[in-house]
Enzyme design. Structure first.
Site: not given
Lengths: 154, 298
Positions: B50-51, B79, B128, B100
Site C-alpha cells: 500500500r505504501t 550479491k 515512517h 523502505r
C-alpha cells in the site's frame, strides 16, 4: 594517591607520558579500552584501582609512559570518566593539565545496542551518537543509551 | 536538498505547510504536470504494497514517472551490495528516492550517500513520517490539532506509527491518553522525550474510563507473537477490542483511527459508524504523499 606514609606509593611516578586521575572507581580498565590499549601493548602502563580519594571516596588512576594523549582521546574518556583529570608529564613534571569535555557528538567509539540498527550492518559508516542530557542517542536509529556505556565501546 | 527522514526533525511550520498543501490537493487544487519530467525511484527492500502503491500513485498524479527496484531477490542486493552503494548508484537515475528498508536508520544512511532527496517510507521499527503526516491530516480534516485529547489503544511499546504520531502531536499541545496491556506501554525513553517537551500523558487501565473525553482514539494492533501463550493473547486482546457498545458515549467530534491492516481489534460493525475514519485515513495517503513529493522535488 597520597596514602599514609607507611604505605609508600602505590604506583611510581613516570618520567614522560600521561597520568589520568580521578577516574570513577572500577573504570580504569575501561579507560584503557577506550584508548585502544587492549591485549598486547608496547606501552608501559600502571593501573591503580579503588585507591582512596578525598574527593571521590575511591578512584582509579592510569599512567601511560611515553604517550601524550591527544585532545580527541581525552574527550573519549569523558564517556566513562567525566570527572577525570589528565596530566601530561615531561621529565617528572606536570607539563600540562587537560580537562575532560563532553563532546557534542561521538563518532566511531561506541556501538549501537540495537541489533536492528543500520550502523551494525555491513555498511561503510561509523557509529555516531549525539550527547544529550539523558544519554547518548544513535544518529541512525535514535536508540538512547542511558547507562553502562563502557560495555558498548567498540 | 530536502530529505524527509524522521518526524522528529520536521518543525511544526513544515508539518502545517505539508498538510495545507495536501488539503488543497485533496480539493483538486494542484497542477497535474507539476512534476513532469521528474523521476521517482521507489526502493522497497521489504514488501509494503500500500505504501508503495500510494507513493507511485502520488507521483503519477503530479505528472511524474516512477522507476522501481523490483524484487530484491533479483537485484544486486543478493550479491552483497551495501545500501550505501545502491543509493549512490540509484541517485544517478532519479530525481528523488523513496526508501523502505528493514533496518532502523537506513533512511538516514541513504540521505548521507544520495545526491537527490530521500523520503523515508519506513525503516524497520523506526520512523515512517508519511504515515504520521497522513494521520495528522486525517485528524485535521475533522478538527484543529491544537489542545485535543488523543487516546492510544493497544501495543504502544512496539507500534512505531503511534510513537511518531505522539511525537508529532506533542508540537500541538495535545494531551495524550494511553490504554495498553501490561508490558506494552510506551517505551520509557519516548515517555521522557514527550514529558520533556511539556506533553501531558495520562495512563488509563480501561478504555471505558476515558472514551467519553477523547477527541481521537488511535488503535494499534496487539501482535500475537508478543505473547508466549495464545490463551493469554486471546484474553488480553479481547479486553482492548473496540466495539459499537464501547463507543456509545463518545463526543460529537470523536473520530476512530487505525493505521491498518487490522485483524480483530476493531469490530467490523464499527465500520458503519460516522466516527470510523480508518479507510479515509488510508485514502489520505495519496494527497499527503503528493504534498511530500512536491516539497522535496520543487
Amino acid at each position: 594517591m597520597k596514602g599514609k606514609p607507611e604505605d609508600g606509593l602505590l604506583i611510581s611516578p613516570i618520567r614522560n607520558g600521561t597520568v589520568i586521575d580521578h577516574i570513577d572507581a572500577g573504570e580504569g580498565l575501561s579507560v584503557l579500552r577506550i584508548l585502544g590499549i587492549i591485549g598486547r601493548t608496547t606501552e608501559a602502563l600502571s593501573v591503580a584501582t579503588n585507591v582512596e580519594s578525598r574527593q571521590m571516596g575511591r578512584k582509579d588512576i592510569v599512567k601511560i609512559e611515553n604517550r601524550e594523549l591527544l585532545k580527541e582521546e581525552v574527550d573519549r574518556i569523558s564517556l566513562i570518566a567525566p570527572k577525570a583529570s589528565i596530566n601530561i608529564i615531561r621529565n617528572f613534571h606536570v607539563e600540562r593539565k587537560i580537562g575532560v569535555e563532553i563532546p557534542s557528538e561521538v563518532i566511531g567509539v561506541i556501538r549501537c545496542p540495537n541489533p536492528g540498527c543500520i550502523s551494525n550492518a555491513n555498511e561503510p559508516i561509523d557509529s555516531s551518537f549525539a550527547c544529550q542530557p539523558r544519554g547518548y542517542r544513535c544518529r541512525y536509529c535514535e536508540t538512547l543509551i542511558t547507562r553502562d556505556i563502557a560495555s558498548y565501546i567498540i | 536538498m530536502h530529505h524527509i527522514i524522521s518526524i522528529k526533525e520536521i518543525t511544526r511550520e513544515e508539518i502545517d505547510e505539508i498538510l495545507d498543501r495536501a488539503s488543497a490537493i485533496d480539493q483538486g487544487a494542484f497542477d497535474p504536470d507539476a512534476l513532469k519530467r521528474k523521476i521517482l525511484a521507489i526502493l522497497f527492500f521489504e514488501p509494503s504494497t500500500r505504501t508503495q502503491m500510494s507513493f507511485a500513485s502520488a507521483m503519477l498524479r503530479l505528472g511524474g514517472k516512477v522507476i522501481n527496484l523490483g524484487s530484491v531477490e533479483t537485484s544486486s542486493i543478493v550479491k552483497g551490495e551495501t545500501l550505501a552503494d545502491t543509493i549512490s548508484v540509484v541517485s544517478g537515475y532519479a530525481d528523488a528516492i523513496v526508501l523502505r528498508h528493514p533496518k532502523e536508520g537506513a533512511a538516514r544512511l541513504a540521505s548521507e550517500f544520495s545526491t537527490v532527496p530521500v523520503i523515508n517510507a519506513g525503516d524497520g521499527a523506526g520512523q515512517h513520517p508519511s504515515q504520521t503526516l497522513l494521520d495528522l491530516f486525517t485528524i485535521r480534516q475533522s478538527m484543529p490539532l491544537d489542545g485535543i485529547d488523543v487516546g492510544f489503544l493497544g501495543d504502544l511499546r512496539y507500534g512505531r506509527t503511534a510513537h511518531s504520531l505522539a511525537v508529532a502531536l506533542s508540537r500541538y499541545g495535545v494531551r495524550i491518553h494511553t490504554i495498553t496491556p501490561k508490558g506494552l506501554e510506551l517505551p520509557p525513553s519516548l515517555t521522557d522525550d514527550l514529558l520533556d517537551g511539556g506533553t501531558e500523558i495520562v495512563v488509563h487501565e480501561h478504555l471505558e474510563d476515558i472514551i467519553s473525553e477523547l477527541d481521537v482514539l488511535y488503535v494499534t494492533r496487539i501482535q500475537r507473537e508478543r505473547f508466549p501463550d495464545p490463551g493469554a493473547y486471546a484474553s488480553i486482546a479481547s479486553g482492548y477490542r473496540v466495539t459499537p457498545e464501547v463507543l456509545t458515549d463518545v463526543s460529537d467530534r470523536f473520530i476512530l483511527m487505525h493505521p491498518l491492516p487490522r485483524v480483530d481489534e476493531i469490530d467490523t460493525r464499527v465500520d458503519a459508524l460516522s466516527c470510523a475514519r480508518y479507510f479515509q485515513q488510508a485514502r489520505n495517503g495519496v494527497p499527503v504523499r503528493m504534498a511530500m513529493l512536491q516539497k522535496v522535488l520543487s
